[in-house]
Design a protein around this motif. Structure first.
Motif, short mmCIF file in Angstrom:
data_model
loop_
_atom_site.label_atom_id
_atom_site.label_comp_id
_atom_site.label_asym_id
_atom_site.label_seq_id
_atom_site.Cartn_x
_atom_site.Cartn_y
_atom_site.Cartn_z
N ARG A 172 20.98 27.23 -2.87
CA ARG A 172 21.11 28.25 -1.75
C ARG A 172 21.82 27.78 -0.54
O ARG A 172 22.61 28.49 0.16
CB ARG A 172 19.70 29.19 -1.43
N GLU A 173 21.49 26.48 -0.13
CA GLU A 173 21.88 25.74 0.94
C GLU A 173 23.48 25.73 0.83
O GLU A 173 24.38 25.73 1.74
CB GLU A 173 21.44 24.42 1.22
N ASP A 174 23.94 25.19 -0.51
CA ASP A 174 25.19 24.93 -0.67
C ASP A 174 26.07 26.20 -0.69
O ASP A 174 27.31 26.45 -0.58
CB ASP A 174 25.41 24.05 -2.32
N LEU A 175 25.44 27.35 -1.29
CA LEU A 175 25.93 28.53 -1.20
C LEU A 175 26.46 28.88 0.21
O LEU A 175 27.68 29.45 0.31
CB LEU A 175 25.22 29.71 -1.93
N GLU A 176 25.47 28.62 1.13
CA GLU A 176 25.75 29.12 2.55
C GLU A 176 26.89 28.16 3.00
O GLU A 176 27.73 28.80 3.83
CB GLU A 176 24.51 29.06 3.35
N PHE A 177 27.00 26.99 2.90
CA PHE A 177 27.85 26.06 3.01
C PHE A 177 29.42 26.60 2.73
O PHE A 177 30.52 26.82 3.35
CB PHE A 177 27.76 24.62 2.68
N MET A 178 29.25 27.09 1.47
CA MET A 178 30.51 27.60 0.90
C MET A 178 31.08 28.74 1.60
O MET A 178 32.44 29.38 1.88
CB MET A 178 30.40 27.78 -0.66
N ASP A 179 29.98 29.62 2.09
CA ASP A 179 30.15 30.81 2.52
C ASP A 179 30.93 30.53 3.87
O ASP A 179 31.74 31.40 4.34
CB ASP A 179 29.03 31.69 2.76
N GLN A 180 30.35 29.72 4.73
CA GLN A 180 30.82 29.28 5.94
C GLN A 180 32.23 29.01 5.96
O GLN A 180 33.23 29.33 6.82
CB GLN A 180 29.90 28.47 6.69
N HIS A 181 32.63 28.19 4.89
CA HIS A 181 33.93 27.62 4.77
C HIS A 181 34.90 28.81 4.53
O HIS A 181 35.98 28.83 5.10
CB HIS A 181 34.27 26.51 3.63
N PHE A 182 34.42 29.67 3.73
CA PHE A 182 35.51 30.96 3.22
C PHE A 182 35.72 31.62 4.53
O PHE A 182 36.79 32.16 4.79
CB PHE A 182 34.81 31.63 2.02
N ARG A 183 34.73 31.95 5.30
CA ARG A 183 34.87 32.90 6.40
C ARG A 183 35.60 32.02 7.57
O ARG A 183 36.39 32.75 8.16
CB ARG A 183 33.55 33.23 7.15
N ALA A 184 35.66 30.83 7.54
CA ALA A 184 36.43 30.02 8.62
C ALA A 184 37.86 30.24 8.05
O ALA A 184 38.75 30.24 9.13
CB ALA A 184 35.93 28.55 8.65
N VAL A 185 38.12 29.83 7.00
CA VAL A 185 39.52 29.91 6.30
C VAL A 185 39.97 31.56 6.78
O VAL A 185 41.10 31.71 7.24
CB VAL A 185 39.77 29.69 4.91
N ALA A 186 39.46 32.45 6.27
CA ALA A 186 39.82 33.95 6.92
C ALA A 186 39.96 34.04 8.01
O ALA A 186 41.17 34.72 8.50
CB ALA A 186 38.63 35.07 6.13
N GLU A 187 39.26 33.64 8.85
CA GLU A 187 39.51 33.88 10.37
C GLU A 187 40.50 33.08 10.78
O GLU A 187 41.41 33.39 11.71
CB GLU A 187 38.12 33.23 11.17
N SER A 188 40.98 31.85 10.20
CA SER A 188 41.91 31.10 10.62
C SER A 188 43.26 31.90 10.22
O SER A 188 44.16 31.47 11.26
CB SER A 188 41.91 29.77 9.92
N TYR A 189 43.39 32.58 9.27
CA TYR A 189 44.67 33.38 9.04
C TYR A 189 44.64 34.55 9.82
O TYR A 189 45.78 35.12 10.16
CB TYR A 189 44.55 33.43 7.60
N ARG A 190 43.53 35.16 10.14
CA ARG A 190 43.62 36.25 11.23
C ARG A 190 44.01 35.88 12.63
O ARG A 190 45.06 36.62 13.23
CB ARG A 190 42.27 36.92 11.36
N SER A 191 43.96 34.50 12.78
CA SER A 191 44.62 33.99 14.10
C SER A 191 45.97 33.82 14.12
O SER A 191 46.59 33.76 15.09
CB SER A 191 43.90 32.59 14.69
N LYS A 192 46.62 33.83 13.04
CA LYS A 192 48.20 34.01 12.92
C LYS A 192 48.62 35.40 13.12
O LYS A 192 49.83 35.64 12.48
CB LYS A 192 48.60 33.28 11.50
N GLN A 193 47.88 36.27 13.26
CA GLN A 193 48.26 37.72 13.50
C GLN A 193 48.41 38.23 12.14
O GLN A 193 49.28 39.34 12.13
CB GLN A 193 49.31 37.97 14.38
N VAL A 194 47.84 38.01 11.07
CA VAL A 194 47.76 38.50 9.86
C VAL A 194 46.56 39.14 9.72
O VAL A 194 45.47 38.81 9.82
CB VAL A 194 48.28 37.47 8.66
N GLU A 195 46.69 40.50 9.00
CA GLU A 195 45.31 40.97 8.89
C GLU A 195 44.84 40.79 7.53
O GLU A 195 45.54 40.64 6.35
CB GLU A 195 45.83 42.69 8.55
N VAL A 196 43.58 40.35 7.63
CA VAL A 196 42.90 39.76 6.34
C VAL A 196 41.58 40.63 6.31
O VAL A 196 40.69 40.66 7.13
CB VAL A 196 42.56 38.11 6.31
#
Length: 245
Positions: A126-150
């Motif tokens: 469960r801990e590693d699932l949370e790590f993966m979820d945090q990474h995924f959310r961070a990647v999605a947010e980084s593309y939103r910062s490029k003014q792309v709708e995600v």
């Protein structure tokens, strides 16, 4: 004893059949068995997962007239590449990720306004699932910062094992192992996996998933089963049922 033919184990079914069984018979299930897969292995520990639909939207346009406008497919491809640079947690457990489908665009001479993918990650921790979820959310947010709708939508979530009595689990694991060994002549490998047993295992119910057929190539277009092995599978299944009385 309750015998159920259920649905929703594969793909985006999100174990809805297993969830309903455990919900309707809450507090009354002593043991849970799922017949699924091949006879050379049994699953006794749950691999959890989260599955997301990811949509990227841009302004798009004509491939010549609007050249230079942002292409949703290009941004989605870049996001996939970023996700695939991740090194999974190096723990005693196993963690994986996968992009299963992609789609988007409208024609060869159109700068794509929209592109989608289905992305999942799995782990028996469960801990590693949370790590993966945090990474995924961070990647999605980084593309939103490029003014792309995600846009991201959680379309599936399967839990890991939790609170199962090891003595009771070992007892039913040994029983299934001996029955398979008796009728097939070989001892099945014990492994973790994502099956209908995820739901009862996540609620502390001893559970085992085992197969009733010989085969290979699972989840490929070349998957095969040995029809004659169904006779062995019947014997395995019926002996397990009779052992419960």
């Amino acid at each position: 004893m309750l015998l159920v033919a259920n649905a929703g184990e594969e793909g985006l079914g999100n174990l809805k059949g297993s969830r309903q069984i455990v919900k309707e018979y809450e507090g009354r299930i002593r043991e849970f068995y799922s017949i699924d897969g091949y006879m050379d292995h049994i699953t006794t520990d749950a691999v959890g997962s989260r599955r997301y639909e990811v949509e990227v939207l841009t302004e798009g346009g004509h491939s010549f007239t609007n050249f230079g406008n942002r292409n949703a497919i290009a941004y989605l491809a870049s996001m996939i590449d970023t996700l695939y640079t991740l090194k999974v947690p190096q723990t005693k457990t196993k963690t994986t990720y996968n992009v299963g489908t992609i789609q988007g665009g409208t024609s060869v001479n159109t700068i794509a306004q929209q592109a989608k993918m289905l992305y999942e990650f799995r782990s028996d921790s469960r801990e590693d699932l949370e790590f993966m979820d945090q990474h995924f959310r961070a990647v999605a947010e980084s593309y939103r910062s490029k003014q792309v709708e995600v846009n991201t939508v959680l379309v599936g979530e399967r839990p890991c094992s939790s609170g199962v009595d090891p003595v009771k689990q070992d007892r039913i694991t040994s029983k299934v192992t001996e029955i398979l060994k008796k009728h097939t002549g070989t001892e099945p490998k014990n492994q973790c996996g994502s099956t209908d047993c995820n739901i009862p295992l996540s609620q502390g119910i001893p559970s085992v998933c085992f197969g009733a057929v010989r085969g290979g190539g699972a989840h490929t277009r070349q998957e095969w089963v040995d029809i004659d092995s169904l006779k062995e599978g019947y014997r395995v299944t019926f002996e397990l049922i009779l052992s419960c009385f």
